[in-house]
Design a protein around this motif. Sequence first.
Motif, PDB file in Angstrom:
ATOM      1  N   VAL A  72       0.836  -1.205   0.000  1.00 39.13           N
ATOM      2  CA  VAL A  72       0.000   0.000   0.000  1.00 39.13           C
ATOM      3  C   VAL A  72       0.870   1.254   0.000  1.00 39.13           C
ATOM      4  O   VAL A  72       0.542   2.253  -0.653  1.00 39.13           O
ATOM      5  CB  VAL A  72      -0.978  -0.008   1.193  1.00 39.13           C
ATOM      6  CG1 VAL A  72      -1.749   1.315   1.281  1.00 39.13           C
ATOM      7  CG2 VAL A  72      -1.957  -1.168   1.067  1.00 39.13           C
ATOM      8  N   ASP A  73       2.000   1.214   0.717  1.00 38.22           N
ATOM      9  CA  ASP A  73       2.941   2.336   0.711  1.00 38.22           C
ATOM     10  C   ASP A  73       3.318   2.736  -0.713  1.00 38.22           C
ATOM     11  O   ASP A  73       3.354   3.924  -1.055  1.00 38.22           O
ATOM     12  CB  ASP A  73       4.227   1.968   1.463  1.00 38.22           C
ATOM     13  CG  ASP A  73       4.142   2.247   2.951  1.00 38.22           C
ATOM     14  OD1 ASP A  73       3.324   3.100   3.350  1.00 38.22           O
ATOM     15  OD2 ASP A  73       4.891   1.620   3.709  1.00 38.22           O
ATOM     16  N   GLU A  74       3.636   1.735  -1.523  1.00 36.91           N
ATOM     17  CA  GLU A  74       4.068   2.017  -2.890  1.00 36.91           C
ATOM     18  C   GLU A  74       2.941   2.643  -3.702  1.00 36.91           C
ATOM     19  O   GLU A  74       3.169   3.509  -4.544  1.00 36.91           O
ATOM     20  CB  GLU A  74       4.567   0.740  -3.565  1.00 36.91           C
ATOM     21  CG  GLU A  74       5.868   0.202  -2.980  1.00 36.91           C
ATOM     22  CD  GLU A  74       6.984   1.238  -3.004  1.00 36.91           C
ATOM     23  OE1 GLU A  74       7.169   1.902  -4.052  1.00 36.91           O
ATOM     24  OE2 GLU A  74       7.656   1.405  -1.970  1.00 36.91           O
ATOM     25  N   VAL A  75       1.712   2.201  -3.450  1.00 39.20           N
ATOM     26  CA  VAL A  75       0.556   2.809  -4.119  1.00 39.20           C
ATOM     27  C   VAL A  75       0.446   4.283  -3.721  1.00 39.20           C
ATOM     28  O   VAL A  75       0.269   5.168  -4.574  1.00 39.20           O
ATOM     29  CB  VAL A  75      -0.742   2.064  -3.768  1.00 39.20           C
ATOM     30  CG1 VAL A  75      -1.965   2.793  -4.341  1.00 39.20           C
ATOM     31  CG2 VAL A  75      -0.701   0.628  -4.286  1.00 39.20           C
ATOM     32  N   LEU A  76       0.568   4.549  -2.431  1.00 40.78           N
ATOM     33  CA  LEU A  76       0.426   5.922  -1.928  1.00 40.78           C
ATOM     34  C   LEU A  76       1.488   6.855  -2.494  1.00 40.78           C
ATOM     35  O   LEU A  76       1.209   8.019  -2.803  1.00 40.78           O
ATOM     36  CB  LEU A  76       0.502   5.923  -0.398  1.00 40.78           C
ATOM     37  CG  LEU A  76      -0.587   5.149   0.343  1.00 40.78           C
ATOM     38  CD1 LEU A  76      -0.301   5.130   1.840  1.00 40.78           C
ATOM     39  CD2 LEU A  76      -1.967   5.741   0.077  1.00 40.78           C
ATOM     40  N   VAL A  94      -3.628  -2.591   8.196  1.00 38.93           N
ATOM     41  CA  VAL A  94      -2.702  -2.230   7.120  1.00 38.93           C
ATOM     42  C   VAL A  94      -2.518  -0.719   7.048  1.00 38.93           C
ATOM     43  O   VAL A  94      -1.385  -0.226   6.990  1.00 38.93           O
ATOM     44  CB  VAL A  94      -3.191  -2.789   5.767  1.00 38.93           C
ATOM     45  CG1 VAL A  94      -2.299  -2.316   4.624  1.00 38.93           C
ATOM     46  CG2 VAL A  94      -3.231  -4.314   5.816  1.00 38.93           C
ATOM     47  N   ILE A  95      -3.611   0.043   7.084  1.00 33.96           N
ATOM     48  CA  ILE A  95      -3.457   1.500   7.000  1.00 33.96           C
ATOM     49  C   ILE A  95      -2.854   2.071   8.271  1.00 33.96           C
ATOM     50  O   ILE A  95      -2.295   3.168   8.263  1.00 33.96           O
ATOM     51  CB  ILE A  95      -4.783   2.213   6.643  1.00 33.96           C
ATOM     52  CG1 ILE A  95      -5.788   2.183   7.799  1.00 33.96           C
ATOM     53  CG2 ILE A  95      -5.386   1.627   5.380  1.00 33.96           C
ATOM     54  CD1 ILE A  95      -7.002   3.092   7.578  1.00 33.96           C
ATOM     55  N   SER A  96      -2.936   1.335   9.380  1.00 32.40           N
ATOM     56  CA  SER A  96      -2.263   1.757  10.606  1.00 32.40           C
ATOM     57  C   SER A  96      -0.757   1.593  10.490  1.00 32.40           C
ATOM     58  O   SER A  96       0.008   2.311  11.132  1.00 32.40           O
ATOM     59  CB  SER A  96      -2.761   0.944  11.809  1.00 32.40           C
ATOM     60  OG  SER A  96      -4.083   1.255  12.144  1.00 32.40           O
ATOM     61  N   ASP A  97      -0.325   0.617   9.683  1.00 32.47           N
ATOM     62  CA  ASP A  97       1.091   0.262   9.598  1.00 32.47           C
ATOM     63  C   ASP A  97       1.829   0.902   8.435  1.00 32.47           C
ATOM     64  O   ASP A  97       3.046   0.751   8.336  1.00 32.47           O
ATOM     65  CB  ASP A  97       1.224  -1.262   9.500  1.00 32.47           C
ATOM     66  CG  ASP A  97       1.725  -1.874  10.794  1.00 32.47           C
ATOM     67  OD1 ASP A  97       1.259  -1.449  11.864  1.00 32.47           O
ATOM     68  OD2 ASP A  97       2.583  -2.769  10.745  1.00 32.47           O
ATOM     69  N   VAL A  98       1.138   1.584   7.538  1.00 32.28           N
ATOM     70  CA  VAL A  98       1.832   2.171   6.392  1.00 32.28           C
ATOM     71  C   VAL A  98       2.763   3.284   6.851  1.00 32.28           C
ATOM     72  O   VAL A  98       2.592   3.886   7.914  1.00 32.28           O
ATOM     73  CB  VAL A  98       0.845   2.731   5.344  1.00 32.28           C
ATOM     74  CG1 VAL A  98      -0.006   1.638   4.761  1.00 32.28           C
ATOM     75  CG2 VAL A  98      -0.014   3.841   5.935  1.00 32.28           C
ATOM     76  N   THR A  99       3.754   3.557   6.024  1.00 26.36           N
ATOM     77  CA  THR A  99       4.650   4.683   6.270  1.00 26.36           C
ATOM     78  C   THR A  99       4.144   5.860   5.461  1.00 26.36           C
ATOM     79  O   THR A  99       4.216   5.834   4.226  1.00 26.36           O
ATOM     80  CB  THR A  99       6.089   4.336   5.838  1.00 26.36           C
ATOM     81  OG1 THR A  99       6.508   3.164   6.522  1.00 26.36           O
ATOM     82  CG2 THR A  99       7.037   5.468   6.159  1.00 26.36           C
TER      83      THR A  99
END
Length: 257
Positions: A72-76, A94-99
């Motif tokens: 998801v990080d790469e998508v963002l 997952v959204i809690s753990d993204v950078t």
Amino acid sequence: MKKFLSGSAMLSALLISGSALAASKPTVVLVHGAFAESASWDGVAAKLLKDGYPIVAVANPLRGLKYDADYVDEVLKNIKGPIVLVGHSYGGSVISDVTTKDTGVMSLVFVSGLAPDKGERVSELGKKFPGSTLGGTLAPPVLQPDGKHDLYIEQSKFWKQFAADVPEHKAALMGAEQRPIAAEAFEEPSTEPTWKSLPSHFIYGSEDKNLPPALHAFMAKRAKAKEAVEVKGSSHVVMISHPDEVAAMIERAAADK
């Protein structure tokens, strides 16, 4: 003297105008959870698109918490401008753990979503309050080539467990098309959560059988959420049974400062 645009020029003007309208609103990134897939956001996405919001519904890999968060990080990182990041169920972890560094993430929305603290595992957080009946509805794990074990909800139990306020025929399709999650994902400790540094919003159903309403209320309070809405009579898939309420919350999150 009046000037008239040619058909092609008018179309170009309309496209530019439409792009400018979309660009003026945050992009909404939707992250589904276990036993679901991107189409579970159809009702919410349709409403948001109609209201001019750019939408990205991520195909969450469901392979492991770090793996999924990195994906998801790469998508963002490839989205320009502000972002409202939305997670359903395990997708909340997952959204809690993204950078969120080097991204435009401005606010979070947890839709029946888990919001673990640093070091917490999904498995232990799910047992913090009584009421979940998920464990008894799972099919035998399916061994994968990488050694991980995929989990499914038994199709005969899917409707009442996961989506009791959705028409039975629709729930049957959802059960047949469910995406499995690696059991090991539930045992990975979470990192420093995004909800400690970003505004958050929570919405969940009063009849959620996967994650008890008391757990949602606890996580929202711990996160100092801007709002926590319990939808009376809703199951775990509040985004499917009550898409207007979920879309409205996302639009409120898009106004966060």
